[in-house]
Design a protein around this motif. Structure first.
Motif, PDB file in Angstrom:
ATOM      1  N   LEU A  19       0.811  -1.214   0.000  1.00 54.65           N
ATOM      2  CA  LEU A  19       0.000   0.000   0.000  1.00 54.65           C
ATOM      3  C   LEU A  19       0.849   1.271   0.000  1.00 54.65           C
ATOM      4  CD1 LEU A  19      -2.829  -0.840   2.529  1.00 54.65           C
ATOM      5  CD2 LEU A  19      -3.066  -0.469   0.088  1.00 54.65           C
ATOM      6  N   LEU A  20       2.099   1.151   0.404  1.00 51.64           N
ATOM      7  CA  LEU A  20       2.957   2.326   0.517  1.00 51.64           C
ATOM      8  C   LEU A  20       3.145   3.069  -0.818  1.00 51.64           C
ATOM      9  CD1 LEU A  20       4.366   3.801   2.771  1.00 51.64           C
ATOM     10  CD2 LEU A  20       6.400   2.473   2.294  1.00 51.64           C
ATOM     11  N   PRO A  21       3.426   2.400  -1.935  1.00 52.59           N
ATOM     12  CA  PRO A  21       3.539   3.152  -3.199  1.00 52.59           C
ATOM     13  C   PRO A  21       2.235   3.833  -3.598  1.00 52.59           C
ATOM     14  CG  PRO A  21       4.496   0.986  -3.439  1.00 52.59           C
ATOM     15  CD  PRO A  21       3.818   1.010  -2.106  1.00 52.59           C
ATOM     16  N   LEU A  22       1.112   3.216  -3.295  1.00 49.22           N
ATOM     17  CA  LEU A  22      -0.178   3.820  -3.608  1.00 49.22           C
ATOM     18  C   LEU A  22      -0.394   5.099  -2.793  1.00 49.22           C
ATOM     19  CD1 LEU A  22      -2.887   3.520  -5.098  1.00 49.22           C
ATOM     20  CD2 LEU A  22      -3.697   2.264  -3.122  1.00 49.22           C
ATOM     21  N   ILE A  23      -0.035   5.059  -1.534  1.00 44.13           N
ATOM     22  CA  ILE A  23      -0.179   6.233  -0.674  1.00 44.13           C
ATOM     23  C   ILE A  23       0.734   7.353  -1.144  1.00 44.13           C
ATOM     24  CG2 ILE A  23       0.188   7.082   1.675  1.00 44.13           C
ATOM     25  CD1 ILE A  23      -0.711   4.279   2.628  1.00 44.13           C
ATOM     26  N   VAL A  24       1.956   7.017  -1.506  1.00 43.93           N
ATOM     27  CA  VAL A  24       2.909   8.027  -1.991  1.00 43.93           C
ATOM     28  C   VAL A  24       2.400   8.653  -3.293  1.00 43.93           C
ATOM     29  CG1 VAL A  24       5.243   8.342  -2.904  1.00 43.93           C
ATOM     30  CG2 VAL A  24       4.881   7.002  -0.838  1.00 43.93           C
ATOM     31  N   LEU A  25       1.879   7.837  -4.181  1.00 42.35           N
ATOM     32  CA  LEU A  25       1.350   8.354  -5.443  1.00 42.35           C
ATOM     33  C   LEU A  25       0.169   9.286  -5.209  1.00 42.35           C
ATOM     34  CD1 LEU A  25       1.496   8.208  -8.551  1.00 42.35           C
ATOM     35  CD2 LEU A  25      -0.173   6.372  -8.409  1.00 42.35           C
ATOM     36  N   LEU A  26      -0.720   8.927  -4.315  1.00 42.20           N
ATOM     37  CA  LEU A  26      -1.854   9.788  -4.006  1.00 42.20           C
ATOM     38  C   LEU A  26      -1.406  11.109  -3.382  1.00 42.20           C
ATOM     39  CD1 LEU A  26      -4.469   7.231  -2.676  1.00 42.20           C
ATOM     40  CD2 LEU A  26      -4.535   8.499  -4.815  1.00 42.20           C
ATOM     41  N   LEU A  27      -0.393  11.060  -2.534  1.00 41.98           N
ATOM     42  CA  LEU A  27       0.131  12.293  -1.947  1.00 41.98           C
ATOM     43  C   LEU A  27       0.768  13.192  -3.006  1.00 41.98           C
ATOM     44  CD1 LEU A  27       1.690  11.010   1.387  1.00 41.98           C
ATOM     45  CD2 LEU A  27      -0.316  12.472   1.107  1.00 41.98           C
ATOM     46  N   LEU A  28       1.477  12.594  -3.949  1.00 39.55           N
ATOM     47  CA  LEU A  28       2.076  13.385  -5.026  1.00 39.55           C
ATOM     48  C   LEU A  28       1.016  14.035  -5.910  1.00 39.55           C
ATOM     49  CD1 LEU A  28       5.070  11.127  -6.102  1.00 39.55           C
ATOM     50  CD2 LEU A  28       5.169  13.347  -4.962  1.00 39.55           C
ATOM     51  N   LEU A  29      -0.020  13.282  -6.228  1.00 33.50           N
ATOM     52  CA  LEU A  29      -1.096  13.855  -7.039  1.00 33.50           C
ATOM     53  C   LEU A  29      -1.831  14.965  -6.298  1.00 33.50           C
ATOM     54  CD1 LEU A  29      -2.581  10.706  -8.791  1.00 33.50           C
ATOM     55  CD2 LEU A  29      -1.310  12.578  -9.832  1.00 33.50           C
ATOM     56  N   ALA A  30      -2.050  14.783  -5.005  1.00 35.55           N
ATOM     57  CA  ALA A  30      -2.714  15.815  -4.211  1.00 35.55           C
ATOM     58  C   ALA A  30      -1.870  17.078  -4.142  1.00 35.55           C
ATOM     59  CB  ALA A  30      -3.004  15.285  -2.817  1.00 35.55           C
ATOM     60  N   SER A  31      -0.559  16.917  -3.993  1.00 39.28           N
ATOM     61  CA  SER A  31       0.305  18.094  -3.963  1.00 39.28           C
ATOM     62  C   SER A  31       0.357  18.787  -5.320  1.00 39.28           C
ATOM     63  CB  SER A  31       1.708  17.720  -3.491  1.00 39.28           C
ATOM     64  OG  SER A  31       2.311  16.842  -4.411  1.00 39.28           O
ATOM     65  N   LEU A  32       0.301  18.019  -6.397  1.00 42.37           N
ATOM     66  CA  LEU A  32       0.267  18.619  -7.730  1.00 42.37           C
ATOM     67  C   LEU A  32      -0.998  19.437  -7.917  1.00 42.37           C
ATOM     68  CD1 LEU A  32       1.595  18.780 -10.552  1.00 42.37           C
ATOM     69  CD2 LEU A  32       0.204  16.822 -11.182  1.00 42.37           C
ATOM     70  N   ALA A  34      -2.770  20.818  -5.534  1.00 49.38           N
ATOM     71  CA  ALA A  34      -2.678  21.986  -4.654  1.00 49.38           C
ATOM     72  C   ALA A  34      -1.765  23.054  -5.246  1.00 49.38           C
ATOM     73  CB  ALA A  34      -2.182  21.558  -3.285  1.00 49.38           C
ATOM     74  N   LEU A  35      -0.673  22.642  -5.844  1.00 50.23           N
ATOM     75  CA  LEU A  35       0.253  23.616  -6.431  1.00 50.23           C
ATOM     76  C   LEU A  35      -0.328  24.287  -7.670  1.00 50.23           C
ATOM     77  CD1 LEU A  35       3.694  21.815  -6.116  1.00 50.23           C
ATOM     78  CD2 LEU A  35       2.918  23.836  -4.883  1.00 50.23           C
ATOM     79  N   THR A  36      -1.074  23.558  -8.458  1.00 51.43           N
ATOM     80  CA  THR A  36      -1.603  24.157  -9.688  1.00 51.43           C
ATOM     81  C   THR A  36      -2.775  25.080  -9.422  1.00 51.43           C
ATOM     82  OG1 THR A  36      -3.007  22.242 -10.066  1.00 51.43           O
ATOM     83  CG2 THR A  36      -0.870  22.265 -11.156  1.00 51.43           C
ATOM     84  N   SER A  37      -3.402  24.953  -8.280  1.00 49.94           N
ATOM     85  CA  SER A  37      -4.543  25.823  -8.020  1.00 49.94           C
ATOM     86  C   SER A  37      -4.111  27.231  -7.614  1.00 49.94           C
ATOM     87  CB  SER A  37      -5.436  25.215  -6.951  1.00 49.94           C
ATOM     88  OG  SER A  37      -4.744  25.147  -5.738  1.00 49.94           O
ATOM     89  N   VAL A  38      -2.914  27.379  -7.096  1.00 46.72           N
ATOM     90  CA  VAL A  38      -2.477  28.700  -6.627  1.00 46.72           C
ATOM     91  C   VAL A  38      -1.207  29.182  -7.314  1.00 46.72           C
ATOM     92  CG1 VAL A  38      -3.526  28.427  -4.358  1.00 46.72           C
ATOM     93  CG2 VAL A  38      -1.187  27.662  -4.730  1.00 46.72           C
TER      94      VAL A  38
END
Length: 49
Positions: A19-32, A34-38
């Motif tokens: 599950l660890l790679p899945l969690i890391v991937l979701l965190l990266l997508l969430a940060s992407l 968040a960064l593109t919105s502002v």
């Protein structure tokens, strides 16, 4: 921070390391998102996809 400790403890005790790679991937997508919105980089990142 306590949530992350509990999550890693769960992964360790239940042996769910896959599950660890899945969690890391979701965190990266969430940060992407968040960064593109502002950010001023939003038009360039949208053109990639």
């Amino acid at each position: 921070m306590e949530f992350l400790q509990e999550l890693f403890h769960f992964l360790k005790t239940r042996k769910k390391f896959w599950l660890l790679p899945l969690i890391v991937l979701l965190l990266l997508l969430a940060s992407l998102v968040a960064l593109t919105s502002v950010s001023a980089l939003a038009p360039f990142i949208y053109s990639i996809f």
